[in-house]
Motif scaffolding. Structure first.
Motif, PDB file in Angstrom:
ATOM      1  N   ASN A 162       0.674  -1.244   0.043  1.00 39.03           N
ATOM      2  CA  ASN A 162       0.087  -0.036   0.011  1.00 39.03           C
ATOM      3  C   ASN A 162       0.804   1.157   0.215  1.00 39.03           C
ATOM      4  OD1 ASN A 162       1.019  -0.657   2.434  1.00 39.03           O
ATOM      5  ND2 ASN A 162      -0.945   0.445   3.601  1.00 39.03           N
ATOM      6  N   TYR A 163       1.779   1.432  -1.093  1.00 32.36           N
ATOM      7  CA  TYR A 163       2.703   2.523  -1.275  1.00 32.36           C
ATOM      8  C   TYR A 163       2.428   3.513  -2.320  1.00 32.36           C
ATOM      9  CZ  TYR A 163       4.630  -0.696  -4.479  1.00 32.36           C
ATOM     10  OH  TYR A 163       4.731  -1.604  -5.356  1.00 32.36           O
ATOM     11  N   ILE A 164       2.806   4.594  -2.337  1.00 29.15           N
ATOM     12  CA  ILE A 164       2.805   5.193  -3.548  1.00 29.15           C
ATOM     13  C   ILE A 164       4.021   5.330  -4.234  1.00 29.15           C
ATOM     14  CG2 ILE A 164       2.523   7.892  -4.294  1.00 29.15           C
ATOM     15  CD1 ILE A 164       0.651   8.247  -1.700  1.00 29.15           C
ATOM     16  N   GLU A 165       3.989   5.145  -5.541  1.00 28.25           N
ATOM     17  CA  GLU A 165       5.425   4.933  -6.234  1.00 28.25           C
ATOM     18  C   GLU A 165       5.290   6.456  -7.238  1.00 28.25           C
ATOM     19  OE1 GLU A 165       7.678   2.288  -9.422  1.00 28.25           O
ATOM     20  OE2 GLU A 165       5.929   1.208  -8.590  1.00 28.25           O
ATOM     21  N   ARG A 166       6.604   6.884  -7.296  1.00 31.57           N
ATOM     22  CA  ARG A 166       6.716   8.217  -8.129  1.00 31.57           C
ATOM     23  C   ARG A 166       8.060   7.956  -9.076  1.00 31.57           C
ATOM     24  NH1 ARG A 166       5.445  10.191  -3.203  1.00 31.57           N
ATOM     25  NH2 ARG A 166       3.322  11.414  -3.312  1.00 31.57           N
ATOM     26  N   LYS A 167       8.049   8.115 -10.221  1.00 31.86           N
ATOM     27  CA  LYS A 167       9.497   8.027 -10.949  1.00 31.86           C
ATOM     28  C   LYS A 167       9.971   9.291 -11.268  1.00 31.86           C
ATOM     29  CE  LYS A 167      11.105   6.157 -15.071  1.00 31.86           C
ATOM     30  NZ  LYS A 167      11.108   5.395 -16.321  1.00 31.86           N
ATOM     31  N   LEU A 168      11.270   9.286 -10.781  1.00 35.72           N
ATOM     32  CA  LEU A 168      11.877  10.581 -10.987  1.00 35.72           C
ATOM     33  C   LEU A 168      12.547  10.777 -12.343  1.00 35.72           C
ATOM     34  CD1 LEU A 168      13.617  10.507  -7.505  1.00 35.72           C
ATOM     35  CD2 LEU A 168      11.567  11.782  -8.107  1.00 35.72           C
ATOM     36  N   PRO A 169      12.820  12.041 -12.647  1.00 35.68           N
ATOM     37  CA  PRO A 169      13.380  12.151 -14.133  1.00 35.68           C
ATOM     38  C   PRO A 169      14.957  11.458 -14.396  1.00 35.68           C
ATOM     39  CG  PRO A 169      12.770  14.286 -13.272  1.00 35.68           C
ATOM     40  CD  PRO A 169      12.573  13.220 -12.107  1.00 35.68           C
TER      41      PRO A 169
ATOM     42  N   GLY B 231      15.488   8.494 -13.730  1.00 39.50           N
ATOM     43  CA  GLY B 231      15.359   7.145 -13.562  1.00 39.50           C
ATOM     44  C   GLY B 231      15.130   6.425 -12.395  1.00 39.50           C
ATOM     45  N   LYS B 232      15.401   7.334 -11.062  1.00 38.29           N
ATOM     46  CA  LYS B 232      15.304   6.847  -9.859  1.00 38.29           C
ATOM     47  C   LYS B 232      13.832   6.874  -9.517  1.00 38.29           C
ATOM     48  CE  LYS B 232      19.417   8.667  -8.194  1.00 38.29           C
ATOM     49  NZ  LYS B 232      20.201   9.892  -7.193  1.00 38.29           N
ATOM     50  N   HIS B 233      13.299   6.011  -8.527  1.00 41.95           N
ATOM     51  CA  HIS B 233      11.961   5.911  -8.153  1.00 41.95           C
ATOM     52  C   HIS B 233      11.828   6.369  -6.529  1.00 41.95           C
ATOM     53  CE1 HIS B 233      11.668   3.373 -11.665  1.00 41.95           C
ATOM     54  NE2 HIS B 233      10.389   3.711 -11.741  1.00 41.95           N
ATOM     55  N   VAL B 234      10.772   6.646  -6.370  1.00 42.73           N
ATOM     56  CA  VAL B 234      10.483   7.048  -4.845  1.00 42.73           C
ATOM     57  C   VAL B 234       9.069   6.227  -4.473  1.00 42.73           C
ATOM     58  CG1 VAL B 234       9.960   8.718  -3.187  1.00 42.73           C
ATOM     59  CG2 VAL B 234      11.582   9.374  -5.081  1.00 42.73           C
ATOM     60  N   TYR B 235       9.433   5.456  -3.131  1.00 40.37           N
ATOM     61  CA  TYR B 235       8.114   4.581  -2.663  1.00 40.37           C
ATOM     62  C   TYR B 235       7.892   5.127  -1.570  1.00 40.37           C
ATOM     63  CZ  TYR B 235       9.557   1.408  -6.355  1.00 40.37           C
ATOM     64  OH  TYR B 235       9.740   0.890  -7.761  1.00 40.37           O
TER      65      TYR B 235
ATOM     66  N   SER C 296      18.006   0.055 -10.916  1.00 38.11           N
ATOM     67  CA  SER C 296      17.738  -1.446 -10.751  1.00 38.11           C
ATOM     68  C   SER C 296      16.888  -1.546  -9.569  1.00 38.11           C
ATOM     69  CB  SER C 296      19.001  -1.832 -10.695  1.00 38.11           C
ATOM     70  OG  SER C 296      19.704  -1.506  -9.285  1.00 38.11           O
ATOM     71  N   GLY C 297      16.438  -0.740  -8.567  1.00 43.17           N
ATOM     72  CA  GLY C 297      15.480  -0.901  -7.635  1.00 43.17           C
ATOM     73  C   GLY C 297      16.342  -1.305  -6.181  1.00 43.17           C
TER      74      GLY C 297
END
Length: 150
Positions: free
Chosen positions: A51-58, A60-64, A120-121
């Motif tokens: 139950n998280y919110i995922e955002r993609k950064l410009p 290539g990184k991701h924020v959870y 890569s996560g």
């Protein structure tokens, strides 16, 4: 008078203890979160749930981001009534000091925390904000397939 001084001293000790506890739990929270640095985000998701919110950064990184909230009510209470007796040249005297009533108090604590991953996560860093992060001990039991073992 002695009763008032002892109550004041006791309240001061409680305040000091709560401040020390807050520092210790903040350090524990930071240590828990630091333990997820370098871990694949799939492991973090398995721990904290999906139950998280995922955002993609410009870049290539991701924020959870996860949000933990707790609401409740501290019950009201009344301090005991104090009865003092003393004797003077005019006889015996009784002083009754009624207890103080403190009404119930609602509270709400929140901790919003995010992990930033590379493309890569793999988790690179984390951030957290809210008035409840120091008290957040991590998730309880997370249910999922195969987790209903006896």
């Amino acid at each position: 008078m002695r009763t008032i001084k002892s109550v004041t001293g006791f309240m001061g000790m409680l305040l000091l203890l709560s401040l020390l506890t807050a520092c210790a739990t903040t350090a524990q929270f930071k240590q828990m979160m630091d333990g997820y640095i370098g871990v694949p985000i799939a492991d973090v998701q398995q721990t904290f749930g999906y139950n998280y919110i995922e955002r993609k950064l410009p870049d290539g990184k991701h924020v959870y981001t996860w949000v933990w909230k707790e609401k409740g009510v501290f019950p009201g209470y009344q301090t005991p009534t104090t009865i003092q007796t003393f004797t003077s040249d005019k006889g015996q005297h009784v002083i009754v000091i009624p207890g103080t009533y403190f009404p119930q108090t609602p509270y709400e604590t929140t901790c919003e925390f995010s992990f930033i991953t590379d493309a890569s996560g793999k988790t690179l860093t984390w951030r957290a904000s809210g008035n409840g992060c120091a008290g957040f001990r991590g998730p309880g039991t997370v249910l999922g397939p195969g987790s209903n073992k006896p």
